[in-house]
Design a protein around this motif. Sequence first.
Motif, mmCIF file in Angstrom:
data_model
loop_
_atom_site.group_PDB
_atom_site.id
_atom_site.type_symbol
_atom_site.label_atom_id
_atom_site.label_comp_id
_atom_site.label_asym_id
_atom_site.label_seq_id
_atom_site.Cartn_x
_atom_site.Cartn_y
_atom_site.Cartn_z
ATOM 1 N N GLY A 126 3.075 37.332 -51.560
ATOM 2 C CA GLY A 126 1.951 37.504 -52.491
ATOM 3 C C GLY A 126 1.076 36.263 -52.599
ATOM 4 O O GLY A 126 0.494 35.988 -53.642
ATOM 5 N N VAL A 127 0.926 35.518 -51.501
ATOM 6 C CA VAL A 127 0.147 34.274 -51.546
ATOM 7 C C VAL A 127 -1.283 34.545 -51.998
ATOM 8 O O VAL A 127 -1.787 33.911 -52.924
ATOM 9 C CB VAL A 127 0.139 33.572 -50.163
ATOM 10 N N ARG A 128 -1.926 35.515 -51.359
ATOM 11 C CA ARG A 128 -3.310 35.833 -51.738
ATOM 12 C C ARG A 128 -3.442 37.300 -52.142
ATOM 13 O O ARG A 128 -4.178 37.638 -53.057
ATOM 14 C CB ARG A 128 -4.259 35.516 -50.579
ATOM 15 N N TYR A 129 -2.749 38.148 -51.415
ATOM 16 C CA TYR A 129 -2.772 39.583 -51.700
ATOM 17 C C TYR A 129 -1.341 40.072 -51.879
ATOM 18 O O TYR A 129 -0.407 39.488 -51.331
ATOM 19 C CB TYR A 129 -3.414 40.351 -50.541
ATOM 20 N N GLN A 130 -1.163 41.144 -52.603
ATOM 21 C CA GLN A 130 0.150 41.756 -52.738
ATOM 22 C C GLN A 130 0.432 42.614 -51.516
ATOM 23 O O GLN A 130 -0.482 43.124 -50.872
ATOM 24 C CB GLN A 130 0.208 42.626 -54.008
ATOM 25 N N ASN A 131 1.719 42.789 -51.209
ATOM 26 C CA ASN A 131 2.161 43.720 -50.165
ATOM 27 C C ASN A 131 1.527 43.479 -48.801
ATOM 28 O O ASN A 131 1.229 44.412 -48.073
ATOM 29 C CB ASN A 131 1.891 45.168 -50.594
ATOM 30 N N ARG A 132 1.280 42.205 -48.507
ATOM 31 C CA ARG A 132 0.810 41.871 -47.166
ATOM 32 C C ARG A 132 1.812 40.856 -46.607
ATOM 33 O O ARG A 132 2.213 39.930 -47.316
ATOM 34 C CB ARG A 132 -0.588 41.258 -47.243
ATOM 35 N N LEU A 133 2.205 41.025 -45.350
ATOM 36 C CA LEU A 133 3.096 40.035 -44.728
ATOM 37 C C LEU A 133 2.365 38.703 -44.689
ATOM 38 O O LEU A 133 1.293 38.608 -44.082
ATOM 39 C CB LEU A 133 3.480 40.482 -43.313
ATOM 40 N N ASP A 134 2.861 37.702 -45.363
ATOM 41 C CA ASP A 134 2.127 36.431 -45.445
ATOM 42 C C ASP A 134 3.039 35.207 -45.414
ATOM 43 O O ASP A 134 2.582 34.098 -45.643
ATOM 44 C CB ASP A 134 1.239 36.407 -46.692
ATOM 45 N N MET A 135 4.326 35.429 -45.141
ATOM 46 C CA MET A 135 5.246 34.283 -45.099
ATOM 47 C C MET A 135 6.255 34.516 -43.980
ATOM 48 O O MET A 135 6.838 35.590 -43.887
ATOM 49 C CB MET A 135 5.945 34.143 -46.447
ATOM 50 N N VAL A 136 6.381 33.497 -43.116
ATOM 51 C CA VAL A 136 7.307 33.587 -41.986
ATOM 52 C C VAL A 136 8.184 32.339 -42.020
ATOM 53 O O VAL A 136 7.673 31.223 -42.171
ATOM 54 C CB VAL A 136 6.543 33.660 -40.640
ATOM 55 N N LEU A 137 9.486 32.550 -41.901
ATOM 56 C CA LEU A 137 10.414 31.419 -41.865
ATOM 57 C C LEU A 137 11.180 31.462 -40.544
ATOM 58 O O LEU A 137 11.824 32.472 -40.232
ATOM 59 C CB LEU A 137 11.387 31.492 -43.048
ATOM 60 N N PHE A 138 11.094 30.405 -39.775
ATOM 61 C CA PHE A 138 11.883 30.260 -38.546
ATOM 62 C C PHE A 138 13.096 29.381 -38.859
ATOM 63 O O PHE A 138 12.930 28.297 -39.423
ATOM 64 C CB PHE A 138 11.097 29.536 -37.440
ATOM 65 N N GLU A 139 14.271 29.860 -38.442
ATOM 66 C CA GLU A 139 15.468 29.026 -38.547
ATOM 67 C C GLU A 139 15.865 28.604 -37.136
ATOM 68 O O GLU A 139 16.072 29.457 -36.264
ATOM 69 C CB GLU A 139 16.605 29.835 -39.184
ATOM 70 N N LEU A 140 15.967 27.295 -36.904
ATOM 71 C CA LEU A 140 16.318 26.770 -35.584
ATOM 72 C C LEU A 140 17.753 26.267 -35.645
ATOM 73 O O LEU A 140 18.109 25.495 -36.555
ATOM 74 C CB LEU A 140 15.380 25.615 -35.210
ATOM 75 N N ALA A 141 18.587 26.692 -34.689
ATOM 76 C CA ALA A 141 20.004 26.309 -34.711
ATOM 77 C C ALA A 141 20.166 24.793 -34.589
ATOM 78 O O ALA A 141 19.292 24.112 -34.038
ATOM 79 C CB ALA A 141 20.726 27.008 -33.552
#
Lengths: 407, 407
Positions: free
Chosen positions: A25-40
Amino acid sequence: MATGSQELGQILPIDGIRIATISAGVRYQNRLDMVLFELAAGTRSAGVFTLNAFCAAPVVIARQSLKDSAGDVRYLLVNTGNANAGTGPQGMTDAQACCKAVADATGVDVRQVLPFSTGVIGERLPSERIVAAVPEALGALEVDSWLLAAKGIMTTDTRPKAVSRVIEHAGKRITITGITKGAGMIKPNMATMLAFVGTDAELDQTLLSSLLQSSVEQSFNRITVDGDTSTNDCCILSATGRSGVRVTEADKALFDAFSSALHELVLELAKLIIRDAEGARKFVTVDVRGGGNTRECLQVAYAIAESPLVKTALSASDPNWGRILAAIGRAGVENLDVSKIDIYLDDVAIVKQGGLAPSYREEQGQKVMNQEDITLHVELARGECRELVWTADLSEEYVRINASYRS
Amino acid sequence: MATGSQELGQILPIDGIRIATISAGVRYQNRLDMVLFELAAGTRSAGVFTLNAFCAAPVVIARQSLKDSAGDVRYLLVNTGNANAGTGPQGMTDAQACCKAVADATGVDVRQVLPFSTGVIGERLPSERIVAAVPEALGALEVDSWLLAAKGIMTTDTRPKAVSRVIEHAGKRITITGITKGAGMIKPNMATMLAFVGTDAELDQTLLSSLLQSSVEQSFNRITVDGDTSTNDCCILSATGRSGVRVTEADKALFDAFSSALHELVLELAKLIIRDAEGARKFVTVDVRGGGNTRECLQVAYAIAESPLVKTALSASDPNWGRILAAIGRAGVENLDVSKIDIYLDDVAIVKQGGLAPSYREEQGQKVMNQEDITLHVELARGECRELVWTADLSEEYVRINASYRS
């Protein structure tokens, strides 16, 4: 509008990298707006960043943390909807708060979490929404989710952009997968809007960094939509080593195979940006040959690729070669002998020795211009240097998109 | 579209200059497309010309003939509808044929006739139509016809552009009148599209030339519509001496009065081009102050004035200061300390010390952006230098005009 096919090839997971794509919900609701990459653990990362003097807070922090951690990065935290640029000390505090939330929840050092933001410039990042979404993101990490992440980092993009390559070596496989985003404010300068590339090969930090830089130089640094270098350009390459294949300069065959595959993949990502350029109806390769050096080839290539008059003619499928000629003439090349210049549209000679080619017929040029993919090939006859730049046309839709982006 | 008032002030005749404006059918029938200036014997002329390496045949000839005749020019022959650029040796032959027709009919040397062309690039000039129209033009010469000439040199212009100034000196009067044309392919480089300025003052060739160059440098060389320098830019200043007032550097008061009036007039002509820029809805002054030198002020000013993203935001009346900031950041100024930069929209401080001004409210910026005339004022805090550049917005109409210009 966009050019080419929407179809992407198969996008392969990278052993050692998990990704979560959610709505914060950074700017709009219900929009994909955050991605987290986990690196081993054991992954090494390298990065290149915008040279815009007004670089955004997350760029400042990501660059510093990458250095402080010597490439031992564990998380990449990306948000869209807000670039956190032009936000002063508050912007730094906000970006740091987001990184700290990930570090606290996972037990890694805060400098092992790199932040990336893209979206509107000059508004405060609602870091509390991102911080609040960190637990959900950590719970949603999955291996096979690059394509969803490619969707999660889109802003004015109309399509996700992702590419995979596989290298077979001595009975083992290396996989490289990358995603990118960007459609406007595109003239990357030593970097791109945002691109994340992962591989399961094992590489030293120094080699990783030099390979990334040379790939970016010939790909993201050779595209332009509108000549506007973003404040938030970043390209990150992470190598997990999980394939068990170590790439070094000593094993030349493997090194060459890996560096070619990486170069091809990064170039493919860069071209996907041009295919999705705001309002694009044409995919244009500007191929300048016979230059005395790289600099003058690029002067000519960018003068053409950024000329509003050339770009509007392309948009109208008009073989208006006079505008190409005028752009070459003002490119600033010293002692340019215009009577030696040839111009081709694909294979059609339109200008020979600085004037209209005697063999040229308008219908030949028209046929090429009617295509979606067009190569403008210029021969300078000054030397052996050649440079390629990719761009799109300038359409009314570009203006509409950018006149309404904030509203 | 265009901005500002269509009204021109009173346009005064110049004693010693007669003008004919007729239809020669260069590209279309029944359109004013040929203008002939007759300069009285004793007139001295100076000129500045495009620096585009692909300069058009008439530019090559006009520059050489101006030199060969030491400024003793008797006729200026202008056509629209065809730029005679990119036309090779044939273009030179065609331009020379037109000049010869005037010289033969009037008994002057062919080097006393300067040719000027504007219009489509890369098509052969139909010189036979111009040659055939010379007798009609010579028969139509009149003193008081600058405004008609301003109409006769228009291409994509929507309005004629003309300015007059009068200087009173010791009971005598000097008059200066100028006309210009241009609306697209505008980023003059030491010259403009086409401008013709006449005065009845008497000046040495050297002084005339240096005054013209300094005036052009601060006017035509400070405007940009689309960053595209034309192949045909020319600006000519002719002094007939018929007022009986001799301007020299020795008489400082008169010299200053004349050079200020000339400078103002040429700047006014340059601004009229920006008011009539293709698709323009905004007249924008970019005022960069506090630079260390002229070069860096202009780098910043042009990065803003030529940014498609800034220009589309202007078109939409959107106070999107992040785009201005991003343009400044990529302008290439070395060691730019962004934390010292302030940006104003007219008098409204929008950015202070590189970030959003604490006092700023969006409605203040919106109010300024809703205006037709807007000043973007940037403070660099690096020195004392200041430079002004004028530009227009980028609208869908610009794209429409340039996608259809040849058809």
